[in-house]
Design a protein around this motif. Structure first.
Motif, PDB file in Angstrom:
ATOM      1  N   GLN A 107       0.315   5.993  66.389  1.00  0.00           N
ATOM      2  CA  GLN A 107       1.216   5.300  66.772  1.00  0.00           C
ATOM      3  C   GLN A 107       1.248   3.818  66.191  1.00  0.00           C
ATOM      4  O   GLN A 107       2.021   3.125  65.736  1.00  0.00           O
ATOM      5  N   ALA A 108      -0.033   3.153  66.825  1.00  0.00           N
ATOM      6  CA  ALA A 108      -0.487   1.906  66.271  1.00  0.00           C
ATOM      7  C   ALA A 108      -0.558   1.847  64.773  1.00  0.00           C
ATOM      8  O   ALA A 108       0.020   0.819  64.025  1.00  0.00           O
ATOM      9  N   ALA A 109      -1.003   2.894  64.188  1.00  0.00           N
ATOM     10  CA  ALA A 109      -1.080   2.729  62.598  1.00  0.00           C
ATOM     11  C   ALA A 109      -0.095   2.779  62.063  1.00  0.00           C
ATOM     12  O   ALA A 109       0.526   2.065  61.044  1.00  0.00           O
ATOM     13  N   THR A 110       1.032   3.734  62.696  1.00  0.00           N
ATOM     14  CA  THR A 110       2.326   3.649  61.914  1.00  0.00           C
ATOM     15  C   THR A 110       2.996   2.136  62.158  1.00  0.00           C
ATOM     16  O   THR A 110       3.708   1.934  61.111  1.00  0.00           O
ATOM     17  N   GLY A 111       2.840   1.788  63.252  1.00  0.00           N
ATOM     18  CA  GLY A 111       3.609   0.137  63.359  1.00  0.00           C
ATOM     19  C   GLY A 111       2.860  -0.639  62.221  1.00  0.00           C
ATOM     20  O   GLY A 111       3.644  -1.425  61.568  1.00  0.00           O
ATOM     21  N   ARG A 112       1.662  -0.660  62.219  1.00  0.00           N
ATOM     22  CA  ARG A 112       1.037  -1.569  61.072  1.00  0.00           C
ATOM     23  C   ARG A 112       1.589  -1.130  59.558  1.00  0.00           C
ATOM     24  O   ARG A 112       1.870  -2.174  58.947  1.00  0.00           O
ATOM     25  N   VAL A 113       1.728  -0.002  59.543  1.00  0.00           N
ATOM     26  CA  VAL A 113       1.797   0.452  58.134  1.00  0.00           C
ATOM     27  C   VAL A 113       3.352   0.178  57.951  1.00  0.00           C
ATOM     28  O   VAL A 113       3.630  -0.406  56.679  1.00  0.00           O
ATOM     29  N   ARG A 114       4.304   0.461  58.778  1.00  0.00           N
ATOM     30  CA  ARG A 114       5.619   0.183  58.601  1.00  0.00           C
ATOM     31  C   ARG A 114       5.885  -1.236  58.510  1.00  0.00           C
ATOM     32  O   ARG A 114       6.768  -1.629  57.615  1.00  0.00           O
ATOM     33  N   SER A 115       5.353  -1.994  59.264  1.00  0.00           N
ATOM     34  CA  SER A 115       5.480  -3.629  59.132  1.00  0.00           C
ATOM     35  C   SER A 115       4.979  -4.087  57.984  1.00  0.00           C
ATOM     36  O   SER A 115       5.620  -5.312  57.523  1.00  0.00           O
ATOM     37  N   SER A 116       4.110  -3.446  57.189  1.00  0.00           N
ATOM     38  CA  SER A 116       3.661  -4.246  55.958  1.00  0.00           C
ATOM     39  C   SER A 116       4.122  -3.379  54.596  1.00  0.00           C
ATOM     40  O   SER A 116       3.718  -3.603  53.659  1.00  0.00           O
ATOM     41  N   TYR A 117       4.784  -2.428  54.907  1.00  0.00           N
ATOM     42  CA  TYR A 117       5.366  -1.492  53.962  1.00  0.00           C
ATOM     43  C   TYR A 117       6.117  -2.415  52.747  1.00  0.00           C
ATOM     44  O   TYR A 117       6.962  -3.216  53.112  1.00  0.00           O
ATOM     45  N   ALA A 118       5.683  -2.254  51.499  1.00  0.00           N
ATOM     46  CA  ALA A 118       5.964  -3.014  50.523  1.00  0.00           C
ATOM     47  C   ALA A 118       6.696  -2.077  49.185  1.00  0.00           C
ATOM     48  O   ALA A 118       6.337  -2.500  48.329  1.00  0.00           O
ATOM     49  N   GLY A 119       7.091  -0.916  49.316  1.00  0.00           N
ATOM     50  CA  GLY A 119       7.720  -0.067  48.365  1.00  0.00           C
ATOM     51  C   GLY A 119       6.628   0.799  47.677  1.00  0.00           C
ATOM     52  O   GLY A 119       6.934   1.347  46.561  1.00  0.00           O
ATOM     53  N   GLU A 120       5.511   1.005  48.508  1.00  0.00           N
ATOM     54  CA  GLU A 120       4.212   1.840  47.712  1.00  0.00           C
ATOM     55  C   GLU A 120       4.778   3.267  47.811  1.00  0.00           C
ATOM     56  O   GLU A 120       5.867   3.471  48.820  1.00  0.00           O
ATOM     57  N   PRO A 121       4.398   4.182  46.938  1.00  0.00           N
ATOM     58  CA  PRO A 121       4.608   5.594  47.021  1.00  0.00           C
ATOM     59  C   PRO A 121       4.344   6.430  48.147  1.00  0.00           C
ATOM     60  O   PRO A 121       3.317   5.667  48.958  1.00  0.00           O
ATOM     61  N   VAL A 122       5.058   7.616  48.466  1.00  0.00           N
ATOM     62  CA  VAL A 122       4.509   8.077  49.904  1.00  0.00           C
ATOM     63  C   VAL A 122       3.415   8.609  49.908  1.00  0.00           C
ATOM     64  O   VAL A 122       2.478   8.279  50.943  1.00  0.00           O
TER      65      VAL A 122
END
Length: 91
Positions: A33-48
């Motif tokens: 869940q912590a990782a999901t929050g970090r990845v979501r907040s810094s997501y910048a259009g990278e592929p899945v």
């Protein structure tokens, strides 16, 4: 999508892991869940695929090294979380 959660298959656990299943699931879920929050907040259009790998790396980074080394998640499930991040379905 609701908060991601880790559930361990009891048939794949040794006796010690079975005794620690609840706390281990809690720790893995918290790291995910912590990782999901970090990845979501810094997501910048990278592929899945890249988001999925980053999610795994970030989750492992949040765990004790011994637990991280033994953590073999269902990558289909991790990629479902990654797809939700890419689609903006994770809040």
């Amino acid at each position: 999508m609701s908060e991601p959660h880790v559930t361990l298959d009891p048939s794949g656990l040794d006796p010690v892991q079975q005794k620690l299943r609840g706390p281990l699931e809690d720790q893995l879920t918290s790291a995910l869940q912590a990782a999901t929050g970090r990845v979501r907040s810094s997501y910048a259009g990278e592929p899945v695929e890249q988001v999925c790998q980053r999610l795994l790396d970030e989750t492992r980074a949040g765990l004790h090294p011994d637990i991280a080394a033994g953590f073999q998640p269902d990558m289909d499930e991790f990629c479902r979380v990654a797809v939700a991040i890419v689609r903006g379905e994770v809040s």
